[in-house]
Design a protein around this motif. Structure first.
Motif, PDB file in Angstrom:
ATOM      1  N   LEU A  48       0.840  -1.206   0.000  1.00 27.53           N
ATOM      2  CA  LEU A  48       0.000   0.000   0.000  1.00 27.53           C
ATOM      3  C   LEU A  48       0.871   1.250   0.000  1.00 27.53           C
ATOM      4  O   LEU A  48       1.988   1.234   0.503  1.00 27.53           O
ATOM      5  CB  LEU A  48      -0.909  -0.008   1.232  1.00 27.53           C
ATOM      6  N   GLY A  49       0.350   2.329  -0.592  1.00 22.71           N
ATOM      7  CA  GLY A  49       1.113   3.581  -0.616  1.00 22.71           C
ATOM      8  C   GLY A  49       0.562   4.520  -1.663  1.00 22.71           C
ATOM      9  O   GLY A  49      -0.544   4.331  -2.177  1.00 22.71           O
ATOM     10  N   GLU A  50       1.335   5.564  -1.987  1.00 20.36           N
ATOM     11  CA  GLU A  50       0.924   6.504  -3.030  1.00 20.36           C
ATOM     12  C   GLU A  50       0.947   5.794  -4.383  1.00 20.36           C
ATOM     13  O   GLU A  50       1.906   5.068  -4.670  1.00 20.36           O
ATOM     14  CB  GLU A  50       1.867   7.714  -3.071  1.00 20.36           C
ATOM     15  N   PRO A  51      -0.068   6.006  -5.231  1.00 16.73           N
ATOM     16  CA  PRO A  51      -0.111   5.324  -6.528  1.00 16.73           C
ATOM     17  C   PRO A  51       1.209   5.411  -7.299  1.00 16.73           C
ATOM     18  O   PRO A  51       1.698   4.413  -7.827  1.00 16.73           O
ATOM     19  CB  PRO A  51      -1.237   6.043  -7.280  1.00 16.73           C
ATOM     20  N   LYS A  52       1.818   6.609  -7.333  1.00 19.70           N
ATOM     21  CA  LYS A  52       3.050   6.773  -8.129  1.00 19.70           C
ATOM     22  C   LYS A  52       4.208   5.921  -7.587  1.00 19.70           C
ATOM     23  O   LYS A  52       5.126   5.582  -8.332  1.00 19.70           O
ATOM     24  CB  LYS A  52       3.451   8.247  -8.218  1.00 19.70           C
ATOM     25  N   ASP A  53       4.135   5.567  -6.322  1.00 19.94           N
ATOM     26  CA  ASP A  53       5.223   4.769  -5.722  1.00 19.94           C
ATOM     27  C   ASP A  53       4.978   3.266  -5.798  1.00 19.94           C
ATOM     28  O   ASP A  53       5.929   2.484  -5.810  1.00 19.94           O
ATOM     29  CB  ASP A  53       5.403   5.148  -4.241  1.00 19.94           C
ATOM     30  N   VAL A  54       3.721   2.856  -5.805  1.00 13.71           N
ATOM     31  CA  VAL A  54       3.458   1.409  -5.657  1.00 13.71           C
ATOM     32  C   VAL A  54       2.869   0.722  -6.891  1.00 13.71           C
ATOM     33  O   VAL A  54       2.924  -0.502  -7.002  1.00 13.71           O
ATOM     34  CB  VAL A  54       2.552   1.124  -4.431  1.00 13.71           C
ATOM     35  N   ILE A  71      -8.253   5.098  -5.295  1.00  9.67           N
ATOM     36  CA  ILE A  71      -6.971   5.670  -4.870  1.00  9.67           C
ATOM     37  C   ILE A  71      -6.820   5.541  -3.355  1.00  9.67           C
ATOM     38  O   ILE A  71      -5.763   5.146  -2.852  1.00  9.67           O
ATOM     39  CB  ILE A  71      -6.867   7.133  -5.342  1.00  9.67           C
ATOM     40  N   ASN A  72      -7.901   5.842  -2.616  1.00  7.55           N
ATOM     41  CA  ASN A  72      -7.866   5.693  -1.156  1.00  7.55           C
ATOM     42  C   ASN A  72      -7.538   4.257  -0.757  1.00  7.55           C
ATOM     43  O   ASN A  72      -6.854   4.004   0.233  1.00  7.55           O
ATOM     44  CB  ASN A  72      -9.201   6.098  -0.536  1.00  7.55           C
ATOM     45  N   GLN A  73      -8.045   3.312  -1.546  1.00  8.09           N
ATOM     46  CA  GLN A  73      -7.783   1.893  -1.273  1.00  8.09           C
ATOM     47  C   GLN A  73      -6.290   1.578  -1.434  1.00  8.09           C
ATOM     48  O   GLN A  73      -5.696   0.885  -0.604  1.00  8.09           O
ATOM     49  CB  GLN A  73      -8.584   1.058  -2.272  1.00  8.09           C
ATOM     50  N   ILE A  74      -5.696   2.110  -2.503  1.00  5.93           N
ATOM     51  CA  ILE A  74      -4.264   1.891  -2.762  1.00  5.93           C
ATOM     52  C   ILE A  74      -3.427   2.501  -1.633  1.00  5.93           C
ATOM     53  O   ILE A  74      -2.436   1.935  -1.183  1.00  5.93           O
ATOM     54  CB  ILE A  74      -3.871   2.483  -4.137  1.00  5.93           C
ATOM     55  N   GLY A 120      -2.695  11.676 -11.375  1.00  8.24           N
ATOM     56  CA  GLY A 120      -3.289  12.945 -11.830  1.00  8.24           C
ATOM     57  C   GLY A 120      -4.685  13.152 -11.287  1.00  8.24           C
ATOM     58  O   GLY A 120      -5.096  14.272 -10.974  1.00  8.24           O
ATOM     59  N   THR A 121      -5.444  12.066 -11.132  1.00  2.08           N
ATOM     60  CA  THR A 121      -6.793  12.146 -10.563  1.00  2.08           C
ATOM     61  C   THR A 121      -6.707  12.649  -9.125  1.00  2.08           C
ATOM     62  O   THR A 121      -7.488  13.476  -8.681  1.00  2.08           O
ATOM     63  CB  THR A 121      -7.462  10.754 -10.587  1.00  2.08           C
ATOM     64  N   LEU A 122      -5.703  12.159  -8.428  1.00  2.00           N
ATOM     65  CA  LEU A 122      -5.476  12.524  -7.026  1.00  2.00           C
ATOM     66  C   LEU A 122      -5.132  14.006  -6.919  1.00  2.00           C
ATOM     67  O   LEU A 122      -5.535  14.694  -6.004  1.00  2.00           O
ATOM     68  CB  LEU A 122      -4.299  11.685  -6.522  1.00  2.00           C
ATOM     69  N   GLY A 160     -11.272  10.574 -14.874  1.00  3.22           N
ATOM     70  CA  GLY A 160     -10.275   9.699 -15.500  1.00  3.22           C
ATOM     71  C   GLY A 160     -10.865   8.316 -15.728  1.00  3.22           C
ATOM     72  O   GLY A 160     -11.532   7.762 -14.854  1.00  3.22           O
ATOM     73  N   ILE A 161     -10.659   7.774 -16.924  1.00  2.00           N
ATOM     74  CA  ILE A 161     -11.167   6.433 -17.217  1.00  2.00           C
ATOM     75  C   ILE A 161     -10.239   5.745 -18.220  1.00  2.00           C
ATOM     76  O   ILE A 161      -9.834   6.351 -19.212  1.00  2.00           O
ATOM     77  CB  ILE A 161     -12.628   6.487 -17.743  1.00  2.00           C
ATOM     78  N   PHE A 162      -9.852   4.526 -17.897  1.00  2.00           N
ATOM     79  CA  PHE A 162      -9.059   3.742 -18.851  1.00  2.00           C
ATOM     80  C   PHE A 162     -10.013   3.204 -19.915  1.00  2.00           C
ATOM     81  O   PHE A 162     -11.015   2.556 -19.593  1.00  2.00           O
ATOM     82  CB  PHE A 162      -8.368   2.562 -18.163  1.00  2.00           C
ATOM     83  N   VAL A 163      -9.703   3.486 -21.183  1.00  2.00           N
ATOM     84  CA  VAL A 163     -10.481   2.942 -22.290  1.00  2.00           C
ATOM     85  C   VAL A 163      -9.535   2.049 -23.078  1.00  2.00           C
ATOM     86  O   VAL A 163      -8.488   2.496 -23.551  1.00  2.00           O
ATOM     87  CB  VAL A 163     -11.064   4.066 -23.163  1.00  2.00           C
ATOM     88  N   PHE A 164      -9.895   0.768 -23.172  1.00  2.00           N
ATOM     89  CA  PHE A 164      -8.984  -0.222 -23.746  1.00  2.00           C
ATOM     90  C   PHE A 164      -9.138  -0.314 -25.250  1.00  2.00           C
ATOM     91  O   PHE A 164     -10.257  -0.407 -25.768  1.00  2.00           O
ATOM     92  CB  PHE A 164      -9.235  -1.597 -23.102  1.00  2.00           C
ATOM     93  N   GLY A 165      -8.016  -0.284 -25.953  1.00  2.00           N
ATOM     94  CA  GLY A 165      -8.014  -0.431 -27.410  1.00  2.00           C
ATOM     95  C   GLY A 165      -7.544  -1.832 -27.760  1.00  2.00           C
ATOM     96  O   GLY A 165      -8.051  -2.819 -27.232  1.00  2.00           O
TER      97      GLY A 165
END
Length: 396
Positions: free
Chosen positions: A49-55, A85-88, A379-381, A389-394
C-alpha cells in the motif's frame, strides 16, 4: 522459408507451446496473440500500500483457456474513482484483494473496482452469458485496471441490453449514479416539488443526483466550490442537467443565505427535506440549518477531510437526522435491487435522459507504457483532470 530461418521459427513455436507467456522481440515489440488459446494479460497492480506513483506497477501474465465454470474477460473501460486511490493508499475501509494467482512471487492486488468487460471465452458449465456479452462487477475488490481477467459468474452482472450504449457509460454506472439514486430514495420519502440541497454538486454523484432528481420532479440547491475561472460556465452546465439553483460554498456560509433560500422556496413554504454531503466541515451545518424539521443529511464522502460537527439545537429541536451511506455495502446487501437500478439508469442513458459525467479518457493499448497509466491515476489525485479519469482499452 530459408533453412537458416526455419529452425528459430520452429524453436519459438516449441517454446511458446511450453510457456505461452514468452514473447519474442524482433525490431519492435509485437503482441503475442493468444497462443494456443492462452490470453496475454496486463494488470496495473501493487504489492504494497502507498501513493499510486510509488506502488503501482504494470505486470504481465498469461491466462489459460477457461474450463468448467470459468470465463475469460477482455476489459473495455475502467474508471479511476477517488475510492480506488484511497484503497491503494490504505485509508479506505476495504483493502485491495492480494493474490498470488497472477504469476508474481509476492501477493499482488489489481487496482480499480468498477468497469465493464466483454466475455471472450467460457467454460462448458457457464450458463446465462454468451461470448460477446458485456458484464460489470457484482461487488468491490475485483480489480478492474487490467486488460483481461478470468473469473466466474459469481463476480459478475450481465448487461442484458447494451444497445445504444458506450462502454464508458456502462463502466461507470455502478458507483456514482447508484449512490445518488439510493440517497434520493432511501432516507426521506420525497414527493414531487420537494427540495434537496447538496455540496460537491459538480462531482459524479452530484451530477447524477441533479438529473435523477429532475426526472422525479424534485428541485435542487447545488453547492460548488468558488473558483476564479469558468464559474458561469459551470453554473450553466449544471443548470443544463436540471439544477434549479447553483451557489458557491461562500454564499452558503454567508449571513444572507437563509433569506436567499426563503425566496427560492416560495417564501419558505416548500420544504427542503434532504441534504447530501461529500465535503464535510462547516458547510454541513450551514446546509443542515436550511432543512425542514425531521430532515436528513446523508454523508457519503469527506473531500475536505474535516469532520461533520452536529449542532445540538438541530438535533433536539428540529430532529435533524445525520446518516451515512456507503454504496459498496448497499450493493452487497441488495444484489437484486442493484441490478434493477443499473438497468434503470442505463435505460435512461439510452433514451438521452441521463448524461454521463465529462470524461478524460486514457487509452490503454498493448504498447501503452506503465508511466502513462500511473500518471493517469496520480493525476486524478492531484485534480489535474478536465473530466473523470477512465481507462479505455483499445488493442490489448
Amino acid at each position: 522459408m530459408p533453412p537458416s530461418r526455419a529452425l528459430p521459427a520452429l524453436l519459438r513455436t516449441v517454446l511458446r507451446s511450453t510457456n505461452p507467456s514468452l514473447s519474442f522481440h524482433h525490431h519492435h515489440q509485437t503482441r503475442l496473440l493468444s497462443a494456443y488459446g492462452y490470453e496475454q494479460a496486463k494488470v496495473l497492480g501493487l504489492t504494497s500500500l502507498g501513493e499510486p506513483k510509488d506502488v503501482l506497477k504494470l505486470h504481465s501474465h498469461s491466462i489459460s483457456p477457461p474450463h468448467g465454470d470459468a470465463l475469460t474477460l477482455r476489459f473495455l473501460a475502467s474508471p479511476i474513482n477517488p475510492a480506488d486511490i484511497n484503497q491503494i493508499q490504505g485509508v479506505y475501509p476495504t483493502k485491495p484483494t492480494f493474490t498470488t494467482t497472477l504469476g508474481t512471487a509476492e501477493p499482488l492486488a489489481v487496482g480499480g473496482n468498477e468497469g465493464v468487460a466483454e466475455v471472450i471465452a467460457k467454460g462448458g458449465n457457464v450458463k446465462g452469458v454468451e461470448k460477446g456479452d458485456w458484464v460489470i462487477m457484482r461487488k468491490q475488490g475485483f480489480g478492474t485496471w487490467r486488460t483481461h481477467a478470468q473469473t466466474t459468474m459469481d463476480d459478475l452482472v450481465v448487461i442484458k441490453d447494451r444497445e445504444g450504449l458506450k462502454p464508458e457509460q456502462v463502466g461507470t454506472v455502478s458507483v456514482n449514479p447508484m449512490t445518488a439514486y439510493r440517497m434520493l430514495k432511501d432516507f426521506v420519502t420525497m414527493k414531487e416539488g420537494d427540495w434537496f440541497i447538496q455540496n460537491g454538486a459538480n462531482s459524479g454523484v452530484g451530477r447524477a443526483a441533479i438529473q435523477l432528481g429532475r426526472l422525479w420532479g424534485l428541485k435542487s440547491i447545488n453547492i460548488v466550490r468558488k473558483r476564479d475561472s469558468r464559474m458561469e460556465e459551470l453554473k450553466q452546465e449544471l443548470q443544463g442537467l436540471g439544477a434549479d439553483v447553483v451557489v458557491t460554498d461562500d454564499e452558503v456560509e454567508s449571513k444572507g443565505f437563509r433569506d436567499q433560500v426563503k425566496e427560492i422556496t416560495n417564501g419558505g413554504r416548500e420544504d427542503i427535506r434532504l441534504g447530501l454531503n461529500c465535503v464535510g466541515g462547516s458547510i454541513v451545518n450551514s446546509m443542515a440549518k436550511q432543512l425542514a424539521s425531521g430532515g436528513h443529511i446523508v454523508t457519503y464522502g469527506a473531500m475536505s477531510k474535516k469532520p461533520v460537527s452536529l449542532p445540538t439545537g438541530l438535533l433536539i429541536f428540529k430532529d435533524i437526522h445525520f446518516d451515512g451511506f456507503w454504496v459498496s455495502r448497499w450493493s452487497e446487501k441488495h444484489p437484486v435491487e442493484k441490478e434493477a437500478c443499473v438497468k434503470e439508469v442505463l435505460d435512461l442513458t439510452r433514451q438521452g435522459k441521463f448524461k454521463d459525467v465529462p470524461m478524460d479518457a486514457v487509452k490503454w493499448e498493448y504498447r501503452t507504457k506503465q508511466e502513462e497509466l500511473v500518471k493517469a491515476v496520480q493525476g486524478t489525485l492531484e485534480g489535474y483532470r478536465s473530466g473523470k479519469g477512465i481507462f479505455v482499452f483499445g488493442e490489448t
